[in-house]
Motif scaffolding. Structure first.
Motif, PDB file in Angstrom:
ATOM      1  N   MET A   1      67.766  39.131  24.048  1.00 39.84           N
ATOM      2  CA  MET A   1      66.643  39.325  25.006  1.00 39.84           C
ATOM      3  C   MET A   1      65.879  38.106  25.133  1.00 39.84           C
ATOM      4  N   ASP A   2      65.684  37.884  26.504  1.00 37.87           N
ATOM      5  CA  ASP A   2      65.222  36.430  26.912  1.00 37.87           C
ATOM      6  C   ASP A   2      64.354  36.560  28.110  1.00 37.87           C
ATOM      7  N   CYS A   3      63.089  36.584  28.144  1.00 41.17           N
ATOM      8  CA  CYS A   3      62.080  36.939  29.272  1.00 41.17           C
ATOM      9  C   CYS A   3      61.204  35.785  29.223  1.00 41.17           C
ATOM     10  N   VAL A   4      60.616  35.371  30.385  1.00 36.59           N
ATOM     11  CA  VAL A   4      59.565  34.326  30.679  1.00 36.59           C
ATOM     12  C   VAL A   4      58.829  34.813  31.560  1.00 36.59           C
ATOM     13  N   VAL A   5      57.385  34.789  31.184  1.00 37.47           N
ATOM     14  CA  VAL A   5      56.125  35.178  31.775  1.00 37.47           C
ATOM     15  C   VAL A   5      55.344  33.920  32.176  1.00 37.47           C
ATOM     16  N   THR A   6      54.999  33.894  33.470  1.00 32.76           N
ATOM     17  CA  THR A   6      54.414  32.659  33.868  1.00 32.76           C
ATOM     18  C   THR A   6      52.932  32.938  34.517  1.00 32.76           C
ATOM     19  N   GLY A   7      52.221  31.835  34.444  1.00 34.13           N
ATOM     20  CA  GLY A   7      50.898  31.979  35.180  1.00 34.13           C
ATOM     21  C   GLY A   7      50.008  32.825  34.750  1.00 34.13           C
ATOM     22  N   GLY A   8      49.406  33.579  35.522  1.00 36.81           N
ATOM     23  CA  GLY A   8      48.384  34.660  35.423  1.00 36.81           C
ATOM     24  C   GLY A   8      49.142  36.062  34.723  1.00 36.81           C
ATOM     25  N   ASN A   9      50.250  36.223  34.673  1.00 37.89           N
ATOM     26  CA  ASN A   9      50.827  37.323  34.241  1.00 37.89           C
ATOM     27  C   ASN A   9      50.952  36.938  32.711  1.00 37.89           C
ATOM     28  N   VAL A  10      50.742  36.149  32.169  1.00 38.09           N
ATOM     29  CA  VAL A  10      50.541  35.776  30.532  1.00 38.09           C
ATOM     30  C   VAL A  10      49.384  36.657  30.137  1.00 38.09           C
ATOM     31  N   LYS A  11      48.448  36.396  30.925  1.00 36.63           N
ATOM     32  CA  LYS A  11      46.847  36.848  30.669  1.00 36.63           C
ATOM     33  C   LYS A  11      47.119  38.259  30.671  1.00 36.63           C
ATOM     34  N   VAL A  12      47.782  38.840  31.597  1.00 34.28           N
ATOM     35  CA  VAL A  12      47.970  40.442  31.896  1.00 34.28           C
ATOM     36  C   VAL A  12      48.598  40.977  30.732  1.00 34.28           C
ATOM     37  N   LEU A  13      49.691  40.176  30.248  1.00 33.31           N
ATOM     38  CA  LEU A  13      50.589  40.761  29.097  1.00 33.31           C
ATOM     39  C   LEU A  13      49.517  40.735  27.944  1.00 33.31           C
ATOM     40  N   ALA A  14      48.938  39.599  27.698  1.00 38.04           N
ATOM     41  CA  ALA A  14      48.017  39.383  26.613  1.00 38.04           C
ATOM     42  C   ALA A  14      46.971  40.592  26.424  1.00 38.04           C
ATOM     43  N   LYS A  15      46.344  41.087  27.623  1.00 41.11           N
ATOM     44  CA  LYS A  15      45.500  42.030  27.698  1.00 41.11           C
ATOM     45  C   LYS A  15      46.167  43.288  27.516  1.00 41.11           C
ATOM     46  N   ALA A  16      47.298  43.502  27.972  1.00 40.09           N
ATOM     47  CA  ALA A  16      47.919  45.023  27.557  1.00 40.09           C
ATOM     48  C   ALA A  16      48.187  45.080  26.263  1.00 40.09           C
ATOM     49  N   ILE A  17      48.698  43.830  25.419  1.00 41.30           N
ATOM     50  CA  ILE A  17      48.676  44.004  24.081  1.00 41.30           C
ATOM     51  C   ILE A  17      47.486  44.371  23.334  1.00 41.30           C
ATOM     52  N   HIS A  18      46.463  43.618  23.747  1.00 45.41           N
ATOM     53  CA  HIS A  18      44.989  43.953  23.152  1.00 45.41           C
ATOM     54  C   HIS A  18      44.609  45.452  23.249  1.00 45.41           C
ATOM     55  N   SER A  19      44.964  45.788  24.415  1.00 46.19           N
ATOM     56  CA  SER A  19      44.397  47.325  24.383  1.00 46.19           C
ATOM     57  C   SER A  19      45.528  48.357  23.905  1.00 46.19           C
ATOM     58  N   LEU A 222      40.328  51.066  29.404  1.00 44.90           N
ATOM     59  CA  LEU A 222      39.228  50.620  30.511  1.00 44.90           C
ATOM     60  C   LEU A 222      38.961  49.360  30.508  1.00 44.90           C
ATOM     61  N   VAL A 223      39.116  48.503  29.299  1.00 41.05           N
ATOM     62  CA  VAL A 223      38.915  47.247  29.203  1.00 41.05           C
ATOM     63  C   VAL A 223      40.057  46.622  30.096  1.00 41.05           C
ATOM     64  N   PHE A 224      41.366  46.938  29.839  1.00 40.13           N
ATOM     65  CA  PHE A 224      42.324  46.306  30.619  1.00 40.13           C
ATOM     66  C   PHE A 224      42.060  46.649  32.087  1.00 40.13           C
ATOM     67  N   ALA A 225      41.749  47.848  32.507  1.00 43.90           N
ATOM     68  CA  ALA A 225      41.898  48.103  33.913  1.00 43.90           C
ATOM     69  C   ALA A 225      40.574  47.573  34.486  1.00 43.90           C
ATOM     70  N   GLU A 226      39.498  47.340  33.997  1.00 42.89           N
ATOM     71  CA  GLU A 226      38.495  46.788  34.554  1.00 42.89           C
ATOM     72  C   GLU A 226      38.885  45.265  34.669  1.00 42.89           C
ATOM     73  N   SER A 227      39.282  44.383  33.768  1.00 41.22           N
ATOM     74  CA  SER A 227      39.620  43.182  34.182  1.00 41.22           C
ATOM     75  C   SER A 227      40.767  42.820  35.073  1.00 41.22           C
ATOM     76  N   THR A 228      41.829  43.838  35.092  1.00 41.37           N
ATOM     77  CA  THR A 228      42.813  43.756  36.120  1.00 41.37           C
ATOM     78  C   THR A 228      42.203  44.367  37.390  1.00 41.37           C
ATOM     79  N   GLY A 229      41.346  45.180  37.600  1.00 47.41           N
ATOM     80  CA  GLY A 229      40.932  45.555  38.583  1.00 47.41           C
ATOM     81  C   GLY A 229      41.786  46.874  39.351  1.00 47.41           C
ATOM     82  N   LEU A 230      42.564  47.307  38.376  1.00 44.08           N
ATOM     83  CA  LEU A 230      43.515  48.393  38.980  1.00 44.08           C
ATOM     84  C   LEU A 230      42.725  49.558  38.916  1.00 44.08           C
ATOM     85  N   PRO A 231      43.006  50.655  39.861  1.00 43.75           N
ATOM     86  CA  PRO A 231      42.378  51.879  39.608  1.00 43.75           C
ATOM     87  C   PRO A 231      42.941  52.706  38.514  1.00 43.75           C
TER      88      PRO A 231
END
Lengths: 395, 286
Positions: A1-19, A222-231
């Motif tokens: 398995m070999d994946c690369v996340v770049t730019g702003g998506n790194v923060k999205v991934l991090a937030k998902a993990i925290h949630s 809720l924290v994840f959605a609010e920070s990403t603005g997704l409904p």
């Protein structure tokens, strides 16, 4: 398995993990063809969450060929990789996730500014498949709103609050805290909010149900959605059936599935009956905040039913409100509430004499055979069944 | 200003008089080494050196040159004493340590010699406080015998990047391993998550690599590959100095002893140095 996340998506991934960390202690990682699935479940199996990141979320997405790979990692170790969200945003350029099957390591490498590279080699354990069975598209009640609405609602409840009850009618949603019968009734405080249907982007009610679930586990979403603005979309059916909250965009989908309290069969039948025998509620009069009017409304709108014996006409302080008649009370409270204003009511509740049976149903985990499943998070490949705690639920 | 109205006669009794218009120029730098209660003060005509030690494995020194002080008079070649650093810092901040612009505490530090207390005259907004702190016989600071001729590897970095790495390092790990090498990985910190060992077997490790050509790297001079381990508990106090500094030099010698030198700019933009010496935990040759 070999994946690369770049730019702003790194923060999205991090937030998902925290949630996901708000749900359980372990992160289940499963690279699938349709994307990387990150899942978590709580110890009592009453809360489950899954984030699926589509291949397009990544700038490179390669999964192990030939065999399905699944593992679980201590979620705290993964959180340590993405510890500071502010730093991630400022300095991380990309995140590389690689699997080293020989060493049983999942390696997260953060490429940061100035050439700094942070490498975390995390040990994993092989794991069974973790999939919750739910078909949110078949649920009777569907809502969608901006996360702000739910965040603003939830803020009125203390962080220690365990359970909330959400009830709906055609035009309104009530959210109130759930008080245990065993709790000291003289110290119980009830908080209830009413949301009108036009505060939602989508409000479709087919069944006037009331579901009770654990709020704590939801806060992560809720924290994840609010920070990403997704409904946030909310799906629920009858009590006992899980409530599902999801966020989705073109490259990711997150589902939080929480078990709800189930009344026993008796109650459910009575609730349905009561729905038919109640007189139609008077037109909404939200300008009337008069407490007397409220009392009268309670008096007259309550239809007698087999389990409604406890309802009577004492003043608010002594009003008896049992779980069995919860549905009726919701409707009566409706008359004196102001539209779009959130009220806090304080009143005492007393035991009706017979504590109703209740138990949180564990989510049923098992093989998914639903042919109409459009859920990309529910690949039908797994036939492994995890034992549910259903033995405990039999009363 | 009340402090300057002291008579000349008083001054003659003191072997050391040091004055600052802004006491923060001393207190801030002392805070960066205040991991123990006691500090050894050593003054020479060059300036003031304050030393704090821990169990003979860790030593921190703060150097405040004579030029930093508005007045620095010393009547002997070398004056030394030991005081309780916590008490001294409390006195220096006696006016509450307000950071409002233009408001600062003025300091006049006087010492009559062996056996006498350290006298501090502090003034802010016309209010004067006199503090007398008992002094003790100065202990001899450990000589780590760290000399520049013995230095094998030296790196000078801008503190910014190191600050962030240190703040993220799992401080509950017991050991930090530092590798410096003329070849890959050049400059690497390895943290082993010993804390999580029990729940999940070996839960893995993390390492931070700085390339030698990074724009954060001001100097990179490594002659041989060296890996040394240091107790995290010994390195932790140095993060205070790191936070204050703008540049840091990391040097190791042939024994694996670590020297961290921090360049600190005070409120007035003047330069002071803080230095940490640390013994290795054990030598690991790779």
């Amino acid at each position: 398995m070999d994946c690369v996340v770049t730019g702003g998506n790194v923060k999205v991934l991090a937030k998902a993990i925290h949630s996901l960390s708000r749900i359980g202690d372990e992160l289940y990682v499963e690279p699938q063809e349709d994307g990387l699935a990150l899942r978590s479940v709580n110890s009592s199996r009453s809360a489950y969450a899954c984030f699926l990141f589509a291949p397009l979320f990544f700038s490179r997405y390669t999964i192990p060929s030939g065999h399905t790979f699944r593992c679980k990692i201590a979620i705290k170790s993964v959180q340590a990789v993405f510890r500071s969200l502010a730093t991630l945003e400022k300095t991380v350029e990309k995140c590389h996730i690689e699997l080293d099957e020989q060493k049983n390591h999942l390696t997260f490498t953060l490429h940061c500014k100035h050439g700094l590279m942070k490498t975390h080699n995390l040990s994993f354990q092989d794991s069974e498949s973790l999939q919750a069975v739910f078909d949110k598209d078949s649920y009777a009640n569907v809502f969608r709103s901006h996360p702000r609405l739910l965040v603003d609602t939830v803020v009125h409840f203390p962080p220690s609050l365990e359970e909330v009850t959400v009830s709906v009618s055609d035009e309104r949603m009530w959210v109130r805290n759930h008080v245990e019968e065993e709790a000291d009734q003289s110290k119980a405080m009830l908080t209830e909010l009413c949301l009108a249907s036009d505060e939602f982007d989508h409000f479709a009610v087919q069944a006037h149900n009331s579901v009770t679930f654990c709020l704590k586990e939801l806060r992560g979403l809720l924290v994840f959605a609010e920070s990403t603005g997704l409904p946030i979309s909310m799906y629920f059916d009858e009590p006992g059936s899980p409530i599902v909250l999801s966020v989705t965009d073109s490259v990711l989908e997150g589902n939080f599935v929480l078990a709800t309290l189930s009344d026993d069969h008796n109650h459910r039948k009575n609730n349905t009956k009561r729905e038919c025998t109640l007189p139609p509620p008077p037109p909404d009069d939200f300008m009337n905040d008069d407490i007397d009017a409220y009392l009268i409304a309670m008096d007259t709108s309550i239809a007698p039913g087999p389990s409604a014996t406890c309802l009577s006409t004492p003043p608010v302080a002594d009003s008896i409100c049992s779980k069995q008649s919860a549905a009726a009370n919701h409707r009566t409270r409706l008359h004196s509430e102001e539209e779009e204003e959130e009220e806090e009511e304080e009143y005492e509740t007393a035991d009706s004499g017979r504590p109703p049976n209740k138990k949180f149903c564990s989510l049923f985990f098992g093989s998914v055979l639903s042919p109409s499943s459009q859920m990309t998070t529910q690949p039908v490949t797994s036939q492994e069944v995890l034992a549910s705690d259903s033995e405990d639920d039999v009363q | 200003m009340p402090l300057s109205t002291q008579s000349q006669a008083d001054d003659e009794q003191y072997v050391l008089v040091a004055s600052l218009d802004n006491a923060r120029n001393l207190s801030n730098i002392l805070k960066a080494i205040a991991f123990k209660d006691h500090a050894i003060f050593s003054a020479t005509p060059n300036g003031l050196k304050v030393t704090v030690e821990d169990s003979k494995c860790l030593q921190a020194n703060a150097f405040i040159q004579a030029e930093i002080f508005q007045e620095f008079t010393i009547r002997e070649d070398s004056v030394g004493f030991q005081v309780n650093l916590t008490v001294l810092l409390d006195c220096l901040n006696i006016f509450g340590g307000s950071t409002a612009p233009g408001v600062s505490t003025a300091l006049r530090m006087c010492y009559k010699g062996y056996g006498y207390p350290l006298t501090l005259f502090l003034e802010e907004g016309g209010v004067v406080t006199v503090c007398k702190i008992n002094t003790q016989e100065p202990e001899e600071p450990v000589d780590f015998e760290f000399c520049s001729t013995n230095v094998t590897n030296k790196v000078i970095l801008q503190s910014e990047s190191l600050k962030e790495a240190f703040s993220e390092l799992d401080m509950t790990s017991e050991v930090l391993q530092i590798t410096m090498s003329p070849s890959q990985p050049y400059f690497r910190f390895v943290v082993k998550n010993l804390k999580l060992l029990s729940t999940f077997g070996n839960s893995g490790n993390a390492h931070y690599d700085y390339p030698k050509d990074s724009d954060m790297m001001e100097l990179f001079r490594c002659d041989k590959t060296q890996t040394n381990r240091y107790k995290m508990s010994l390195l932790k106090p140095s993060t205070k100095a790191l936070a204050l500094s703008c540049k840091v030099s990391v040097r190791t010698d042939s024994r694996g002893f670590l020297s961290l030198q921090y360049l600190v700019r005070n409120d007035d933009g003047q330069i002071c140095f803080v230095e940490y010496f640390c013994c290795p935990d054990e030598e690991v040759e790779e």
